[in-house]
Design an enzyme around this catalytic site. Structure first.
Site, PDB file in Angstrom:
ATOM      1  N   LYS A 193       0.835  -1.201   0.000  1.00  0.00           N
ATOM      2  CA  LYS A 193       0.000   0.000   0.000  1.00  0.00           C
ATOM      3  C   LYS A 193       0.872   1.253   0.000  1.00  0.00           C
ATOM      4  CE  LYS A 193      -3.545   2.323   2.724  1.00  0.00           C
ATOM      5  NZ  LYS A 193      -4.417   2.299   3.897  1.00  0.00           N
TER       6      LYS A 193
ATOM      7  N   GLU B  51      10.416  -4.611   4.624  1.00  0.00           N
ATOM      8  CA  GLU B  51      10.511  -6.025   4.212  1.00  0.00           C
ATOM      9  C   GLU B  51      10.245  -6.149   2.707  1.00  0.00           C
ATOM     10  OE1 GLU B  51       8.832  -4.897   6.795  1.00  0.00           O
ATOM     11  OE2 GLU B  51       9.003  -6.242   8.524  1.00  0.00           O
TER      12      GLU B  51
ATOM     13  N   GLY C  34      -4.837  -1.749   5.145  1.00  0.00           N
ATOM     14  CA  GLY C  34      -4.003  -2.861   4.682  1.00  0.00           C
ATOM     15  C   GLY C  34      -4.663  -4.216   4.886  1.00  0.00           C
ATOM     16  N   ARG C  35      -5.205  -4.430   6.089  1.00  0.00           N
ATOM     17  CA  ARG C  35      -5.775  -5.759   6.391  1.00  0.00           C
ATOM     18  C   ARG C  35      -7.138  -5.965   5.758  1.00  0.00           C
ATOM     19  NH1 ARG C  35      -4.906  -2.601  10.603  1.00  0.00           N
ATOM     20  NH2 ARG C  35      -6.619  -1.793  11.872  1.00  0.00           N
TER      21      ARG C  35
ATOM     22  N   GLU D  99      -4.926  -6.969  14.677  1.00  0.00           N
ATOM     23  CA  GLU D  99      -4.438  -5.629  14.335  1.00  0.00           C
ATOM     24  C   GLU D  99      -5.583  -4.618  14.459  1.00  0.00           C
ATOM     25  OE1 GLU D  99      -0.876  -4.777  11.464  1.00  0.00           O
ATOM     26  OE2 GLU D  99      -2.682  -4.456  10.279  1.00  0.00           O
TER      27      GLU D  99
ATOM     28  N   HIS E  56      -5.044 -33.853  17.163  1.00  0.00           N
ATOM     29  CA  HIS E  56      -3.940 -34.684  17.653  1.00  0.00           C
ATOM     30  C   HIS E  56      -2.821 -33.833  18.233  1.00  0.00           C
ATOM     31  CE1 HIS E  56      -5.621 -38.433  16.137  1.00  0.00           C
ATOM     32  NE2 HIS E  56      -6.186 -37.643  15.238  1.00  0.00           N
TER      33      HIS E  56
ATOM     34  N   LYS F  76       9.286  -1.160  14.386  1.00  0.00           N
ATOM     35  CA  LYS F  76       9.913  -0.811  13.102  1.00  0.00           C
ATOM     36  C   LYS F  76      11.021   0.221  13.323  1.00  0.00           C
ATOM     37  CE  LYS F  76       5.637  -1.059  10.325  1.00  0.00           C
ATOM     38  NZ  LYS F  76       4.732  -0.289   9.479  1.00  0.00           N
TER      39      LYS F  76
HETATM   40  O1  F6P Z   1       2.960  -3.027   9.812  1.00  0.00           O
HETATM   41  C1  F6P Z   1       1.604  -3.191   9.649  1.00  0.00           C
HETATM   42  C2  F6P Z   1       1.146  -2.861   8.262  1.00  0.00           C
HETATM   43  O2  F6P Z   1       1.037  -1.492   8.118  1.00  0.00           O
HETATM   44  C3  F6P Z   1      -0.161  -3.563   7.951  1.00  0.00           C
HETATM   45  O3  F6P Z   1      -1.258  -2.902   8.433  1.00  0.00           O
HETATM   46  C4  F6P Z   1      -0.084  -3.686   6.478  1.00  0.00           C
HETATM   47  O4  F6P Z   1      -0.996  -4.626   6.018  1.00  0.00           O
HETATM   48  C5  F6P Z   1       1.354  -4.082   6.302  1.00  0.00           C
HETATM   49  O5  F6P Z   1       2.041  -3.341   7.270  1.00  0.00           O
HETATM   50  C6  F6P Z   1       1.943  -3.874   4.936  1.00  0.00           C
HETATM   51  O6  F6P Z   1       1.931  -2.531   4.558  1.00  0.00           O
HETATM   52  P1  F6P Z   1       2.153  -2.106   3.055  1.00  0.00           P
HETATM   53  O7  F6P Z   1       1.062  -2.711   2.236  1.00  0.00           O
HETATM   54  O8  F6P Z   1       2.115  -0.614   3.045  1.00  0.00           O
HETATM   55  O9  F6P Z   1       3.495  -2.628   2.600  1.00  0.00           O
END
Ligand code: F6P
Length: 545
Positions: free
Chosen positions: A209, A215, A269-270, A355, A386, A509
């Site tokens: 987003k 990452e 995002g979620r 979240e 199990h 972060k």
């Molecule tokens: O760190 C949490 C978050 O902001 C989530 O809410 C989101 O889904 C994820 O990181 C990834 O963010 P982006 O789509 O901006 O890379």
């Protein structure tokens, strides 16, 4: 938005407290004995989902009191504010309109006076055209080879949804192609995803987003190097596309914005998986199936928006969740799908729920003095049986659970379809055992030696919902996800929290950024706390730095 008020200062809350004290010892065995119709009476249907909620520790009075709490907390008003594009995510000054992502073409949903639905469909059309080109082989890599491998790089909401849905809808996917999902900044994730792929046949979808998430940008940069070292710089345009709200960063990264699929800041995002974040899934299942899934979401949205509280499935599940979370002090709830295809469903729900509702101040910024979001966990049955079901049956913790199953196995299973009755027998049996248990008298009557009776007794009275649908289709998956989205909404509204921001992920972060140079030795550890400094120094020694 009006003051959320103090939940634990409402009359409705205290009425429920008193009611809890009066009914907490009631056993599901008694409730069923007193009402032979309970199994059919405590059931609701919406779309293709049938929910049996009879095995909950509730009476008609409990449900009535919970609905009074729902009214007192103005949940329907907040729901209407969400659907009408009000900026209910007030800490980020954003509307919350994932429901617009699945609205039909002729719907009108406005943000700041502008109908957002045409833009949603414009992106969906572009996604459909692009997926069609990849699926038909018309979109080729730089050397002219068709794309055989699709790798989505993203994290959190930009990963969990497509990955979960790809697994869920595998029988609907193009089996001639490989789909992989890379999220972890651990280089092993990307390495395992690409080591056996031919770069000339590989497409990367960089999903973020913000397009600043460390990452994702780290993995995307490494993927770019992997591709460029094999095919050269000019190949990037044919092997990288982006999904983002941030065109500037996409361009900066070196992806042509003509190959970017956008979405909007009013999609959290979620909640973004049915936006362009679902592009990898659309390539896998095709635009028609993707639309069926969106229609499934929309069906549940409409149910949530229009059904009365008595018939409203997300409201019911939300209220039951609050009942256990706040009154029974249940710390967790388990989601137990009896479908191998839903192996990633609970991972997805963890972000959605934890979240969203993992908050400890109310909308006015005051500390809450009640419980908020639960810990969500679970894996597909029968594997869990199990492993940890022992604790569910005989442990000291109360773990309410959702059991999810399907009447029909997918066609593709062929001979293996015969196993389905056994799978479902396990689902029904677990709900039965958890609810009704086995008394000491029943155990003794089986001739069990007296000293073993306590060990082999099952207390029961462990609540479950059973969610049943005919088959796991794209539409049913959409309905299920929307059901949980709105359930989480209802709970957040009752707790008076903002379910749509996630400031709690920020501190880690920032600290990681600050620590990285200390791990490499570029900065010293003098200003760190004693524990972190010791760990970092040990790490450096182990790395020979
Ligand atoms: O760190 C949490 C978050 O902001 C989530 O809410 C989101 O889904 C994820 O990181 C990834 O963010 P982006 O789509 O901006 O890379």
């Amino acid at each position: 938005m009006s003051d959320s008020g103090r939940l634990d200062q409402t009359d409705e809350w205290w009425a429920l407290r008193r009611h809890y004290e009066e009914t907490r010892e009631l056993h599901l065995r008694e409730l069923f004995a007193a009402d032979p119709e309970r199994g059919s009476r405590y059931a609701l249907e919406a779309g293709d989902l049938y929910v049996d909620y009879s095995r909950n520790r509730v009476t008609d009075e409990t449900l009535r009191l919970l609905r009074e709490l729902l009214a007192a907390r103005k949940v329907t008003e907040l729901r209407d504010a969400m659907f009408s594009g009000e900026k209910i995510n007030f800490t980020e000054k954003r509307a919350v309109l994932h429901v617009a992502l699945r609205a039909p073409r002729d719907a009108v949903i406005e943000v700041d006076g502008e109908n957002v639905v045409p833009a949603v469909h414009e992106v969906l059309d572009r996604m459909a055209a692009f997926s069609g080109q990849v699926r038909s082989g018309e979109w080729t890599g730089a050397t002219g080879k068709p794309i055989r491998n699709v790798v989505n790089i993203g994290i959190g909401g930009s990963d969990l949804g497509p990955k979960m849905a790809y697994e869920a809808l595998r029988p609907y996917t193009d089996r001639s192609r490989v789909f992989r999902f890379v999220s972890n900044v651990d280089g092993a994730d990307l390495h395992e995803a690409v080591h056996d792929l031919d770069p000339a046949e590989t497409l990367f979808i960089i999903s973020s987003k913000t397009f600043t998430t460390v990452e994702t940008i780290t993995n995307a940069t490494a993927a770019r190097q992997w591709l460029v070292s094999a095919l050269g710089e000019d190949a990037v345009a044919k092997h990288f596309v982006a999904v983002s709200t941030n065109a500037d960063q996409v361009a900066k990264f070196g992806i042509d914005t003509a190959n970017m699929f956008g979405f909007w800041d009013w999609v959290g995002g979620r909640y973004s998986f049915d936006s362009a974040i679902g592009l990898s899934l659309m390539v896998a299942i095709g635009p028609e199936r993707f639309r069926e899934m969106l229609d499934g979401f929309h069906l549940m949205d409409e149910h949530f928006r229009t059904a009365s509280p008595e018939r409203n499935l997300p409201m019911l599940l939300g209220l039951l969740g609050v009942w256990y979370d706040d009154f029974y002090d249940a710390q967790t709830y388990a989601v137990l799908p009896y479908s191998h295809y839903l192996s990633r469903f609970t991972d997805y729900l963890q972000q959605l729920d934890m979240e969203s509702d993992g908050k400890s101040v109310d909308r006015e910024g005051r500390p809450v003095t009640w419980q908020t979001g639960p810990i969500v966990w679970g894996t597909p049955g029968t594997n869990g049986q199990h492993a940890y079901y022992q604790l569910l049956h005989q442990g000291t913790k109360l773990v309410p659970a959702d059991l999810i199953g399907f009447a029909r196995p997918v066609e593709e299973l062929g001979e293996l379809k015969g196993q389905h009755d056994l799978l479902m027998a396990n689902l029904f049996a677990q709900g039965q055992a958890l609810a009704f248990g086995k008394t000491a008298e029943e155990v003794a009557a089986e001739g069990v030696p007296a000293e073993q009776v306590p060990h082999r007794t099952f207390p029961g009275n462990r609540p479950t919902n059973t969610i049943l649908a005919t088959e796991l289709t794209p539409s049913v998956l959409g309905q299920l996800i929307a059901l949980y989205e709105h359930k989480v909404f209802v709970q957040g509204a009752i707790w008076g929290i903002n379910s749509f921001d996630q400031w709690g992920v920020e501190l880690g972060k920032v600290l990681a950024k600050n620590l990285e140079p200390r791990l490499t030795g570029a900065a010293d550890t003098g200003d760190l706390d004693g524990s972190t400094a010791t760990l970092v120094e040990r790490y450096r020694r182990l790395r020979g730095r």
